[in-house]
Scaffold this active site. Structure first.
Site, mmCIF file in Angstrom:
data_model
loop_
_atom_site.group_PDB
_atom_site.id
_atom_site.type_symbol
_atom_site.label_atom_id
_atom_site.label_comp_id
_atom_site.label_asym_id
_atom_site.label_seq_id
_atom_site.Cartn_x
_atom_site.Cartn_y
_atom_site.Cartn_z
ATOM 1 N N HIS A 109 0.828 -1.402 -0.428
ATOM 2 C CA HIS A 109 0.875 0.543 -0.116
ATOM 3 C C HIS A 109 0.195 1.554 -0.003
ATOM 4 O O HIS A 109 0.531 1.907 0.852
ATOM 5 C CB HIS A 109 -0.824 0.102 0.809
ATOM 6 C CG HIS A 109 -1.712 -0.878 1.689
ATOM 7 N ND1 HIS A 109 -2.529 -1.672 -0.113
ATOM 8 C CD2 HIS A 109 -2.798 -1.533 2.053
ATOM 9 C CE1 HIS A 109 -4.098 -2.339 0.177
ATOM 10 N NE2 HIS A 109 -3.279 -2.573 1.507
ATOM 11 N N HIS A 178 -10.012 1.522 1.070
ATOM 12 C CA HIS A 178 -9.371 0.377 1.543
ATOM 13 C C HIS A 178 -10.730 1.085 2.245
ATOM 14 O O HIS A 178 -10.439 0.901 3.874
ATOM 15 C CB HIS A 178 -8.038 0.515 2.575
ATOM 16 C CG HIS A 178 -7.507 -1.069 2.390
ATOM 17 N ND1 HIS A 178 -8.711 -1.762 3.530
ATOM 18 C CD2 HIS A 178 -6.518 -0.822 2.565
ATOM 19 C CE1 HIS A 178 -7.777 -2.736 3.669
ATOM 20 N NE2 HIS A 178 -6.259 -2.530 2.656
ATOM 21 N N GLU A 309 -12.150 -3.656 -2.959
ATOM 22 C CA GLU A 309 -11.078 -3.008 -3.195
ATOM 23 C C GLU A 309 -10.731 -3.600 -4.955
ATOM 24 O O GLU A 309 -9.867 -4.065 -5.501
ATOM 25 C CB GLU A 309 -9.426 -3.166 -2.089
ATOM 26 C CG GLU A 309 -10.175 -3.773 -0.851
ATOM 27 C CD GLU A 309 -8.298 -3.681 -0.194
ATOM 28 O OE1 GLU A 309 -7.001 -3.768 -0.297
ATOM 29 O OE2 GLU A 309 -8.668 -5.043 0.966
#
Length: 344
Positions: A109, A178, A309
């Site tokens: 991420h 997210h 996601e």
């Protein structure tokens, strides 16, 4: 038409620059959503149940302090590259780049300080808000100066998130949100009574560090066949699964299409996810452990929320047969995901 309000949510700690964090409230007759200029975080999302009552269906915190401490990306936009890059390493145009390792042997991420942990510049637009930031060349080890726009708009019961980016050098880009959902209302103990379906004929098997093995496997006859709705708790028990944290490979093409649906029969709440993206990471909150105090002093134990996601496939920059995440100068990254809320 959605009403858009803005207010001050708090100030960043001095060691983080002390900048002002704003909250934007988008409201229609059927949906109310709160979004922060820190990390473009969806801090609250209220939808109606069958009884007409609103409930907040995303995990998060009541105050800014919760978001400035370590947490599992609640509601945030993650990047420059969402999901995992194996060994935090990739090669572009003959040059090797090394990223910070923040997920075992891998980069996750965006690295140590990804897009979720920075202040964005907001601008109110019709029915929503557009956030902009300039990611400097070399930030978190990535090449190129990256201009990024994330726009949230609310039309009736549909929340759209559009992601756009332009780079001065060829760089991988993969942006998603997210949000952690529980359609019974945040703070509810689990998601076992939710029904889930995902419109994917294949998925990506992973190694023990959650990196795809390279195989694109058919879901037919496996625990990953979610093409018809399954009740999540029963499904996990039937297949002896600890949970999902996998990329589902969506039908090819850049058109908007329905990719997933979740339904909570007791309340009637549903969410349908439509997207232009090639993948969907379905995550069932396996790493939640009840240690974080959320909104209204709620605790968030394992399997108390799920994430849908929309994204490019994990580690695509190192797997040439996956859809490419590389963005070259002069090109534009442009993807949209729509969350459509209702009752059934």
């Amino acid at each position: 038409m959605a009403e858009v309000k803005r207010e001050v949510f708090g100030r960043m700690p001095l060691e983080e620059g002390g900048g002002e964090v704003e909250k934007f409230v988008l409201q229609s007759d059927s949906v109310r959503v709160e979004i922060l200029s820190l990390g473009c975080i969806i801090a609250a999302l209220e939808t109606k149940g069958r009884d007409g009552r609103f409930a907040d269906i995303v995990l998060g915190f009541d105050t800014l302090e919760g978001y400035t401490r370590k947490h599992p990306f609640f509601g945030a936009v993650v990047g420059r590259v969402a999901n995992r890059i194996a060994k935090g390493r990739f090669t572009v145009e003959g040059k090797e780049y090394q990223l910070f390792l923040n997920n075992g042997p891998n980069s996750l991420h965006g690295g140590a300080k990804g897009f979720d942990k920075v202040l964005w510049s907001p601008q109110v637009v019709p029915n929503g808000v557009c956030f902009f930031r300039l990611s400097p060349d070399g930030e978190e080890g990535y090449p190129g100066e990256l201009k990024v726009w994330v726009t949230y708009t609310l039309h009736g019961s549909e929340l759209a998130i559009n992601y756009r980016a332009q780079s001065s050098k060829t760089t991988p880009v993969n942006l998603t949100n997210h949000a952690y959902f529980n359609l019974a209302g945040q703070g509810s103990p689990d998601i076992y009574d939710h029904e889930i379906s995902i419109a994917a004929d294949s998925y990506l098997p992973v190694d023990d560090t959650k990196i795809p093995t390279g195989e694109v496997a058919a879901v037919q006859g496996t625990a990953f066949d979610l093409r018809q709705p399954v009740e999540l708790g029963k499904h996990l028990r039937k297949f002896h699964l600890d949970g999902f944290d996998h990329n589902f490979c969506l039908p090819p093409g850049r058109a908007r299409r329905l990719v997933a649906r979740a339904h909570h029969p007791p309340s009637g709440r549903t969410v349908e996810v439509h997207s232009t993206q090639p993948g969907l990471q379905f995550y069932t909150g396996n790493n939640l452990d009840g240690s974080l105090k959320g909104k209204g002093a709620a605790t968030y134990p394992k399997h108390s929320a799920f994430c849908l996601e929309t994204q490019h496939w994990p580690d695509a920059v190192n797997q040439p047969h996956f859809p490419s995440t590389l963005l070259a100068p002069g090109e534009e990254y442009d993807h949209t995901t729509w969350f459509c809320f209702g009752t059934a």
